[in-house]
Design a protein around this motif. Structure first.
Motif, PDB file in Angstrom:
ATOM      1  N   SER A 293       0.822  -1.199   0.000  1.00  0.00           N
ATOM      2  CA  SER A 293       0.000   0.000   0.000  1.00  0.00           C
ATOM      3  C   SER A 293       0.865   1.261   0.000  1.00  0.00           C
ATOM      4  O   SER A 293       0.603   2.206  -0.725  1.00  0.00           O
ATOM      5  CB  SER A 293      -0.918  -0.006   1.222  1.00  0.00           C
ATOM      6  OG  SER A 293      -1.666   1.166   1.273  1.00  0.00           O
TER       7      SER A 293
ATOM      8  N   CYS B  56     -12.879   3.117  -3.979  1.00  0.00           N
ATOM      9  CA  CYS B  56     -12.776   2.130  -2.909  1.00  0.00           C
ATOM     10  C   CYS B  56     -14.111   1.426  -2.724  1.00  0.00           C
ATOM     11  O   CYS B  56     -15.170   2.035  -2.853  1.00  0.00           O
ATOM     12  CB  CYS B  56     -12.367   2.784  -1.595  1.00  0.00           C
ATOM     13  SG  CYS B  56     -10.765   3.600  -1.649  1.00  0.00           S
TER      14      CYS B  56
ATOM     15  N   LYS C  11     -11.542  -1.940   3.270  1.00  0.00           N
ATOM     16  CA  LYS C  11     -11.578  -1.124   2.053  1.00  0.00           C
ATOM     17  C   LYS C  11     -10.568  -1.647   1.037  1.00  0.00           C
ATOM     18  O   LYS C  11      -9.391  -1.793   1.339  1.00  0.00           O
ATOM     19  CB  LYS C  11     -11.233   0.333   2.369  1.00  0.00           C
ATOM     20  CG  LYS C  11     -12.225   1.022   3.258  1.00  0.00           C
ATOM     21  CD  LYS C  11     -13.346   1.571   2.441  1.00  0.00           C
ATOM     22  CE  LYS C  11     -14.263   2.379   3.340  1.00  0.00           C
ATOM     23  NZ  LYS C  11     -15.526   2.626   2.749  1.00  0.00           N
ATOM     24  N   LEU C  12     -11.043  -1.945  -0.144  1.00  0.00           N
ATOM     25  CA  LEU C  12     -10.189  -2.322  -1.260  1.00  0.00           C
ATOM     26  C   LEU C  12     -10.231  -1.171  -2.259  1.00  0.00           C
ATOM     27  O   LEU C  12     -11.292  -0.841  -2.776  1.00  0.00           O
ATOM     28  CB  LEU C  12     -10.672  -3.616  -1.910  1.00  0.00           C
ATOM     29  CG  LEU C  12     -10.661  -4.852  -1.008  1.00  0.00           C
ATOM     30  CD1 LEU C  12     -11.298  -6.026  -1.723  1.00  0.00           C
ATOM     31  CD2 LEU C  12      -9.239  -5.174  -0.602  1.00  0.00           C
ATOM     32  N   CYS C  13      -9.082  -0.571  -2.486  1.00  0.00           N
ATOM     33  CA  CYS C  13      -9.019   0.606  -3.348  1.00  0.00           C
ATOM     34  C   CYS C  13      -8.203   0.321  -4.601  1.00  0.00           C
ATOM     35  O   CYS C  13      -7.235  -0.437  -4.561  1.00  0.00           O
ATOM     36  CB  CYS C  13      -8.395   1.786  -2.595  1.00  0.00           C
ATOM     37  SG  CYS C  13      -9.323   2.275  -1.141  1.00  0.00           S
ATOM     38  N   LYS C  14      -8.616   0.946  -5.696  1.00  0.00           N
ATOM     39  CA  LYS C  14      -7.857   0.851  -6.936  1.00  0.00           C
ATOM     40  C   LYS C  14      -7.901   2.198  -7.624  1.00  0.00           C
ATOM     41  O   LYS C  14      -8.789   3.009  -7.384  1.00  0.00           O
ATOM     42  CB  LYS C  14      -8.410  -0.252  -7.836  1.00  0.00           C
ATOM     43  CG  LYS C  14      -9.805  -0.005  -8.335  1.00  0.00           C
ATOM     44  CD  LYS C  14     -10.267  -1.118  -9.255  1.00  0.00           C
ATOM     45  CE  LYS C  14     -11.661  -0.795  -9.780  1.00  0.00           C
ATOM     46  NZ  LYS C  14     -12.103  -1.771 -10.755  1.00  0.00           N
TER      47      LYS C  14
END
Length: 96
Positions: free
Chosen positions: A8, A50, A56-59
């Motif tokens: 991250s 997100c 939370k999975l963010c891209k």
């Protein structure tokens, strides 16, 4: 857990700037601290999305491309984007 934090951190370190404020539908003021830009330099804007309630999975996805049109100081630049993109303060910016 440590691997996730490291990945991250590396991901966020790749982006050198952020959109500070929107000037109009095609122009924005960016804060770029990695190194100095000059008029005509091309930049890419990425929008972060997100998902997830607990974790939370963010891209980041490419939102658009633009060019530096004015230098305000050694960290602030005006950029005009070619396409009509949704310019928000949550966009990250990097030099192309």
């Amino acid at each position: 857990m440590i691997n996730f934090i490291l990945i991250s951190t590396l991901f966020h370190a790749a982006f050198a700037g952020v959109i500070e404020s929107k000037i109009d539908n095609h122009r924005a003021l960016i804060l770029y601290t990695s190194h100095q830009l000059k008029e005509g330099d091309r930049v890419l804007a990425y929008k972060k999305t997100c998902t997830g309630a607990k974790v939370k999975l963010c891209k980041s996805a490419l939102a658009g491309e633009g060019a530096v049109t004015k230098t305000r100081d050694n960290q602030h630049y005006e950029v005009e984007f070619e396409d009509h993109i949704e310019l928000t303060e949550i966009c990250s910016v990097e030099k192309k």
